[in-house]
Motif scaffolding. Structure first.
Motif, mmCIF file in Angstrom:
data_model
loop_
_atom_site.group_PDB
_atom_site.id
_atom_site.type_symbol
_atom_site.label_atom_id
_atom_site.label_comp_id
_atom_site.label_asym_id
_atom_site.label_seq_id
_atom_site.Cartn_x
_atom_site.Cartn_y
_atom_site.Cartn_z
ATOM 1 N N PRO A 22 -13.477 4.969 -2.840
ATOM 2 C CA PRO A 22 -12.981 4.724 -1.415
ATOM 3 C C PRO A 22 -11.531 4.096 -1.406
ATOM 4 C CG PRO A 22 -14.659 2.868 -2.085
ATOM 5 C CD PRO A 22 -14.599 3.958 -3.036
ATOM 6 N N LEU A 23 -10.644 4.736 -0.695
ATOM 7 C CA LEU A 23 -9.414 4.286 -0.505
ATOM 8 C C LEU A 23 -9.036 2.707 0.026
ATOM 9 C CD1 LEU A 23 -6.513 5.690 -0.558
ATOM 10 C CD2 LEU A 23 -6.702 5.854 2.084
ATOM 11 N N ASP A 24 -8.321 1.946 -0.815
ATOM 12 C CA ASP A 24 -7.926 0.758 -0.408
ATOM 13 C C ASP A 24 -6.457 0.472 -0.312
ATOM 14 O OD1 ASP A 24 -7.250 0.021 -3.064
ATOM 15 O OD2 ASP A 24 -9.060 -0.621 -3.481
ATOM 16 N N GLU A 25 -6.175 -0.754 -0.097
ATOM 17 C CA GLU A 25 -4.613 -1.130 0.134
ATOM 18 C C GLU A 25 -4.162 -1.064 -1.451
ATOM 19 O OE1 GLU A 25 -7.287 -4.657 -0.368
ATOM 20 O OE2 GLU A 25 -7.135 -2.893 1.277
ATOM 21 N N THR A 26 -4.579 -0.995 -2.419
ATOM 22 C CA THR A 26 -4.034 -0.976 -3.724
ATOM 23 C C THR A 26 -3.495 0.551 -4.337
ATOM 24 O OG1 THR A 26 -5.983 -0.831 -4.981
ATOM 25 C CG2 THR A 26 -5.310 -3.014 -4.434
ATOM 26 N N ALA A 27 -3.930 1.435 -3.331
ATOM 27 C CA ALA A 27 -3.372 2.695 -4.058
ATOM 28 C C ALA A 27 -1.962 2.776 -4.117
ATOM 29 C CB ALA A 27 -3.931 3.692 -2.534
ATOM 30 N N GLU A 28 -1.687 3.687 -5.108
ATOM 31 C CA GLU A 28 -0.279 3.774 -5.574
ATOM 32 C C GLU A 28 -0.089 4.906 -6.377
ATOM 33 O OE1 GLU A 28 0.511 0.402 -8.072
ATOM 34 O OE2 GLU A 28 -0.776 1.100 -9.586
ATOM 35 N N GLY A 29 1.178 5.147 -6.722
ATOM 36 C CA GLY A 29 1.261 6.426 -7.722
ATOM 37 C C GLY A 29 1.550 7.718 -6.796
ATOM 38 N N VAL A 30 1.098 8.790 -7.088
ATOM 39 C CA VAL A 30 1.294 10.223 -6.360
ATOM 40 C C VAL A 30 0.271 10.723 -5.985
ATOM 41 C CG1 VAL A 30 2.500 12.453 -6.595
ATOM 42 C CG2 VAL A 30 3.755 10.488 -7.700
ATOM 43 N N TYR A 31 -0.175 11.076 -4.576
ATOM 44 C CA TYR A 31 -1.032 11.759 -4.055
ATOM 45 C C TYR A 31 -0.330 12.986 -3.660
ATOM 46 C CZ TYR A 31 -4.604 7.897 -3.601
ATOM 47 O OH TYR A 31 -5.528 7.102 -3.602
ATOM 48 N N ALA A 32 -0.630 14.002 -4.285
ATOM 49 C CA ALA A 32 -0.030 15.424 -3.899
ATOM 50 C C ALA A 32 -0.647 16.187 -2.965
ATOM 51 C CB ALA A 32 -0.309 16.514 -5.024
ATOM 52 N N ILE A 33 0.534 16.442 -1.911
ATOM 53 C CA ILE A 33 -0.234 17.176 -0.701
ATOM 54 C C ILE A 33 -0.487 18.601 -1.460
ATOM 55 C CG2 ILE A 33 0.647 18.060 1.542
ATOM 56 C CD1 ILE A 33 0.118 15.423 1.886
ATOM 57 N N ALA A 34 -1.654 19.000 -1.059
ATOM 58 C CA ALA A 34 -2.127 20.442 -1.496
ATOM 59 C C ALA A 34 -1.833 21.546 -0.375
ATOM 60 C CB ALA A 34 -3.540 20.292 -1.991
#
Length: 309
Positions: free
Chosen positions: A2-14
């Motif tokens: 599950p997504l939380d407030e610590t998410a970082e890096g690169v989430y590629a838009i597909a």
């Protein structure tokens, strides 16, 4: 995951791969997913604005999201924006049952006042359920809805299930600073901030406090490296790499043909079988393709990953 407030890096838009006749290209969906994983992406976002989501039937949306969720092994965020809350709820609940990390919601262009904006997102969360982690998409250039930092704070504090801001304002560096300032004074809870706009301002967005990128440039490896270098304090190296790609990033950000450019480069890279879009769609002329090829050759002088066949 599950997504939380610590998410970082690169989430590629597909993007959504299509055959020239408009059918979904499942083989390219798989290659694209594998390419994002190999590039070092932290996660993938599907069915966003650049994913041609409005051109898909509901069953196709679920099919594509499920296929990527099963294959990637990464957190997957699914765009569920819709004119009506019933369709939004159906897609949101469906993809979460498949294992999505969260969903992304953009405001409809009809919203104008601050109270209208806040009320809309409150109602959207009531519709999908407050157990679903969600991303607030702030993209005034395309959606024409202007959210000030104070309005974003109201929305986030009003909804504990909002875990991330997709920041796509332009100019927007001061907005990032304002939001991080709210967190320092205790008036805003922890929130992941990932930035869009094709990565056009990522070099300085990271320095203002962004956690990474959620965007769809055709070389996600560059975005991954810039985020990594900035987090490591290697400012000049990050800017040098970013500057080498900037002319192509800029070219890809043209309104109306940006997705065509991105798909063309991904086709040149062997990720997509075709650069086809579903109609209605903008297309590249032979002259435009030649310009993109020239830009690729220039990027390749610095970054050999751009030396496509």
């Amino acid at each position: 995951m599950p997504l939380d407030e610590t998410a970082e890096g690169v989430y590629a838009i597909a993007p959504t791969p299509f055959h020239p006749d408009g059918r979904i290209d499942h083989d390219s969906v798989d290659r694209m997913t594998d390419a994002y994983v190999a590039a070092g992406c932290t996660g993938i976002t599907v069915l966003g604005i650049m994913g041609e989501a409005p051109k898909l039937e509901p069953a196709e949306s679920l099919e594509i999201a499920g296929r990527i969720i099963r294959r990637a092994g990464l957190p997957i965020v699914v765009g569920v924006s819709s004119p009506g809350f019933a369709a939004m709820r159906s897609l949101a609940r469906g993809v979460m049952e498949m294992g999505a990390a969260g969903v992304m919601i953009a405001p409809p262009p009809s919203l104008r006042t601050d109270d209208q904006i806040v009320t809309y997102f409150r109602q959207a969360v009531e519709a999908i359920g407050d157990d679903i982690p969600w991303v607030l998409q702030d993209y005034p250039l395309t959606l024409s809805v202007v959210m000030t930092p104070a309005v974003i704070r109201r929305i986030v504090m009003d909804s504990p299930s909002c875990r991330m801001l997709k920041h796509e304002d332009w100019p927007g560096l001061e907005k990032i600073s304002a939001l991080r300032g709210f967190q320092k004074d205790g008036s805003l809870r922890p929130l992941s901030i990932l930035c869009g706009n094709g990565g056009l301002f990522l070099d300085f967005e990271m320095e203002r406090g962004a956690d990474g990128a959620m965007t769809g440039y055709a070389f996600p490896e560059m975005l991954v490296d810039v985020v990594r270098l900035q987090k490591a304090g290697e400012r000049d190296a990050a800017h040098d790499l970013f500057d080498a790609h900037l002319p192509l990033v800029r070219y890809e950000q043209q309104q109306g043909v940006g997705l065509a450019v991105r798909k063309y480069v991904m086709h040149r890279r062997g990720i997509l079988t075709s650069d086809a879009q579903r109609t209605p769609a903008g297309k590249l002329t032979p002259a435009a393709k030649a310009e993109v090829d020239y830009l690729l050759s220039r990027v390749a002088r610095v970054d050999r990953r751009a030396a496509v066949g």
